[in-house]
Design an enzyme around this catalytic site. Structure first.
Site, mmCIF file in Angstrom:
data_model
loop_
_atom_site.group_PDB
_atom_site.id
_atom_site.type_symbol
_atom_site.label_atom_id
_atom_site.label_comp_id
_atom_site.label_asym_id
_atom_site.label_seq_id
_atom_site.Cartn_x
_atom_site.Cartn_y
_atom_site.Cartn_z
ATOM 1 N N CYS A 220 0.822 -1.211 0.000
ATOM 2 C CA CYS A 220 0.000 0.000 0.000
ATOM 3 C C CYS A 220 0.857 1.262 0.000
ATOM 4 C CB CYS A 220 -0.961 -0.001 1.185
ATOM 5 S SG CYS A 220 -0.165 -0.276 2.783
ATOM 6 N N HIS A 723 -1.163 0.699 7.509
ATOM 7 C CA HIS A 723 -1.761 0.793 6.174
ATOM 8 C C HIS A 723 -1.653 2.225 5.647
ATOM 9 C CE1 HIS A 723 -4.285 -0.486 2.875
ATOM 10 N NE2 HIS A 723 -5.139 0.509 3.111
#
Length: 762
Positions: A220, A723
């Site tokens: 990510c 994330h």
């Protein structure tokens, strides 16, 4: 959301039994429970993303275990905190057999801290505890309360330590959330909700420029950086508009060609061609195209994953070529997006230098120049009052966050007081059942961060040429140029120098959508009335006749700054030399990439050793030379760089790209035999010139006024886990990218971002 009705279906008769159904056989009920509680692959990926790398505890070997006067039952229903009677979040002390609840979370849940209190009450002699509900044949959550660890750790002897208390690890089943899973619920429920706009009905977008990137396993960080970069028209013009010619001229091994793979990602993202089959005529639109997205828990959405993936591409080949040879970016571990940003700019510079006519004009005007700004450090000696000026360059503006400048200190204090009262009531069993209160974070003005960057700072042990010794100096930094794009990094993450643990500042900083940096523009070097320091300290007359120039010396100012950040002196010196003493920021980035090198903390070679090796018949490895010449450098430049970097290709590449206009002079100095005079006059040394490089003349400049066009946000305890998502401003509206998912944003996280990209306003 309407809860899903679960059922047991007997195939092929399709006999449907609504659940729950207590009349089913015990074996079937057990199987149903196992299926219901099994973590999906997607959930496991999230957990893996939040798993921080754990070290083996130094206390595991030879752990003292007191005589087993009691047996710990293996049935989770019989576990209770020995102080409060709680049955959740229970930790077993591996040395004493004591069961206590864990520490309370920020929202008041979690426990009373009995396990920690027991550790303290027993003289802090028994630091290892295991979370009971996480024990499986594959391992468990183990924590060390020891002050020199104070973190999740690994216990290689866990099975033996548990057996001492009557627990057979091979027969245990998971019955409680792991710490990683709790992080997902607690951190994501608040921070993710704000950053990923959870609970908002977002309009799903697709088409050219609105294509997602599939997560390849903790990728990510890469996806977010790529989405921001490919929103820039300059990259489209250079790589996408010219993609046909670039692909035709690709080498036979196109999979290993960075320019080809980078352009391929750009074509996919900007053209909207994902390779997904088009819908048949008259077919109903896919759910992803017709339904709004409502994120849940910050990660999931109500749209079908298949529909989301139809609007996404997997940059597998690009990830491979971009990470090739890099210890971290070639792995599947989570990484720092700011470090990856710098890594990509460096790869782009190398590829564009090597591409030649495949990318017309790229060698003279590399993409990295769009983000590179100049700096001017004014250093004043406290004893003589004389000043020295030092030029530098960087591609990201790192801002520290002064927590003492928070505007809502009283509100934060009141919130913390209320939380303490709630926790006390919980310990007494009288906790109110009111609704959960939203966390109150400190709010620091963005202007305070900028003021801190531009303020005078104290430099200890500065080698003053005017005083001829180390003194305390004052340093002030200003900007000498304003590039078309400016990346601002809010330094929320830091390393605790006492414990060497990565930590995070839990704070809100509202980034302005328009930014004026002209007040930070440099005045242009020495000012009237200033007394300048000599370029180098005066030396005795006999020294002037020395037969050889001095070896390049690491800049004392850069070394002092790196040492103050907790890095070793030897490693800091290596970093300063590796980037040509260009700037502390460039040296810091070099440290982050090379701190794992075997010789990072080794002393530097003795003065004169490197030139002597080159003159005494230094022979560069032909393969190493080839790896550098393919980037567009001459064989002599490659040989000189390898000589200066003791044969390391990675360091040599950094060395070459950090020399700029002074490259040829630096190469000749690196290859000069002993006794050769440096410089045109013969009286100075190339090393001295290298220690104070001039700023590149081709830096792009314009008005220092910017508008915000991109935000990269990170959620997690540190940049090694968690994330990333990003928000990009396109055609006047903000677009939200979360790996495969693309949607119109309603509330961009202006106050919780990690990286902010600003575009210069002409």
């Amino acid at each position: 959301a309407v809860p899903l009705q679960q059922a047991l279906v007997l195939m092929p008769a399709r006999l449907r039994v609504p659940l729950p159904c207590p009349d089913l056989p015990e074996l079937v009920l057990g199987c149903i429970k196992a299926v219901q509680e099994h973590a999906s692959a997607a959930q496991q990926e999230k957990v893996d993303a939040w798993e921080e790398e754990r070290r083996v505890s130094k206390y595991a070997d030879g752990l003292q275990q007191l005589p087993a006067t009691k047996r710990i039952p293996m049935d989770p229903k019989q576990w209770r905190c020995e102080e409060s009677g709680l049955q959740e979040n229970l930790w077993l002390n591996l040395s004493t057999g004591h069961i206590g609840s864990g520490r309370a979370n920020w929202d008041g849940t979690g426990g009373t801290g009995a396990a920690l209190k027991h550790y303290e009450a027993t003289g802090k002699k028994y630091p290892l505890v295991v979370k009971l509900g996480t024990i499986t044949p594959h391992g468990a959550d183990v924590y060390s309360y020891a002050e020199d660890e104070d973190d999740m750790v690994l216990d290689p002897h866990l099975a033996r330590h548990l057996s001492h208390w009557g627990i057979n690890m091979m027969q245990m089943e998971k019955s409680d959330k792991t710490m990683a899973e709790m992080n997902i619920e607690l951190n994501l429920s608040y921070e993710f909700d704000k950053i990923t706009e959870a609970g908002e009905a977002l309009e799903v977008l697709s088409g050219p420029g609105l294509v997602g990137l599939k997560n390849l396993g903790n990728s990510c960080y890469m996806n977010s950086v790529l989405q921001v970069l490919w929103a820039l028209p300059e990259l489209r013009q250079r790589y996408v508009d010219a993609a046909a010619g670039l692909f035709r001229s690709a080498p036979s091994d196109a999979a290993s060609d960075f320019a080809t793979q980078f352009a391929k990602v750009g074509v996919a993202l900007l053209s909207g061609k994902t390779g997904a089959p088009p819908a048949a005529d008259g077919a109903e639109p896919m759910a992803y195209e017709k339904e709004a997205v409502t994120t849940e828990g910050g990660l999931e959405a109500t749209v079908e994953d298949e529909a989301a993936e139809a609007n996404a591409v997997a940059p597998q080949m690009f990830k491979s070529v971009a990470g090739r040879g890099h210890q971290e970016f070639s792995s599947n571990r989570q990484q720092d997006a700011e470090e990856y940003w710098g890594h990509l700019l460096q790869l782009l510079s190398r590829a564009e230098h090597a591409a030649g006519e495949r990318l017309p004009g790229a060698r003279d005007a590399p993409t990295a120049r769009l983000f590179t700004y100049g700096t001017e450090d004014r250093i004043q000696c406290s004893e003589t009052g004389r000043v020295a000026y030092k030029a530098g360059e960087s591609s990201s503006l790192g801002l520290l966050i002064p927590m003492e400048a928070a505007e809502n200190k009283s509100e934060v204090a009141q919130y913390q007081e209320r939380q303490q009262k709630r926790q006390k009531l919980k310990e007494e069993g009288a906790a109110p059942k009111d609704e959960e209160e939203e966390k109150v974070r400190p709010r620091v003005p963005f202007s305070a961060c900028l003021e801190g960057w531009g303020a005078d700072s104290i430099v200890e042990d500065y080698q003053s040429a005017a005083a001829g010794k180390k003194v305390v100096a004052t340093k002030r930094t200003r900007l000498t140029s304003f590039p078309p794009y400016l990346l601002v990094q809010l330094r929320r993450y830091y390393t605790d120098v006492d414990t060497w643990q990565a930590k995070k500042l839990d704070v809100e900083v509202e980034a302005p959508q328009e930014l004026d940096l002209e007040p930070l523009r440099a005045k242009g070097g020495p000012q009237p009335g200033e007394g300048l320091q000599p370029e180098e300290a005066e030396a005795p007359a006999a020294a002037a006749a020395a037969p050889a120039p001095a070896a390049p010396e690491p800049d004392e100012l850069i070394v002092a700054q790196l040492v103050s950040m907790g890095f070793s002196e030897n490693g800091s010196k290596r970093a300063a030399l590796a980037v040509g003493n260009s700037s502390a920021e460039a040296a810091t980035n070099w440290v982050m990439e090379h701190m794992g090198d075997d010789d990072f903390n080794d002393p530097l070679p003795p003065p004169g050793a490197a030139p002597a090796a080159a003159a005494g018949g230094f022979t560069a490895d032909p393969e190493a030379v080839a790896n550098l010449t393919v980037m567009g450098f001459t064989e002599r430049q490659a040989t000189g760089a390898l000589a200066a970097c003791q044969g390391s290709v990675e360091r040599a590449a950094d060395w070459l790209f950090n020399r700029g206009a002074d490259l040829d002079a630096a190469v000749e100095a690196a290859l000069a035999p002993p006794g050769a005079a440096g410089g045109a006059s013969g009286g100075g040394s190339a090393a001295a010139a290298d220690a104070a490089p001039t700023q590149s003349a081709d830096l792009l400049d314009g008005p220092g006024r910017y508008e915000l066009v991109g935000i990269v946000s990170h959620i997690g305890a540190n940049t090694a886990c968690g994330h990333y998502v990003c928000h990009v401003k396109k055609e006047g509206r903000w677009v939200y990218y979360n790996d495969e998912k693309v949607a119109a944003s309603k509330q961009p996280p202006f106050s919780l971002g990690y990286l902010y990209l600003y575009r210069r306003r002409e």
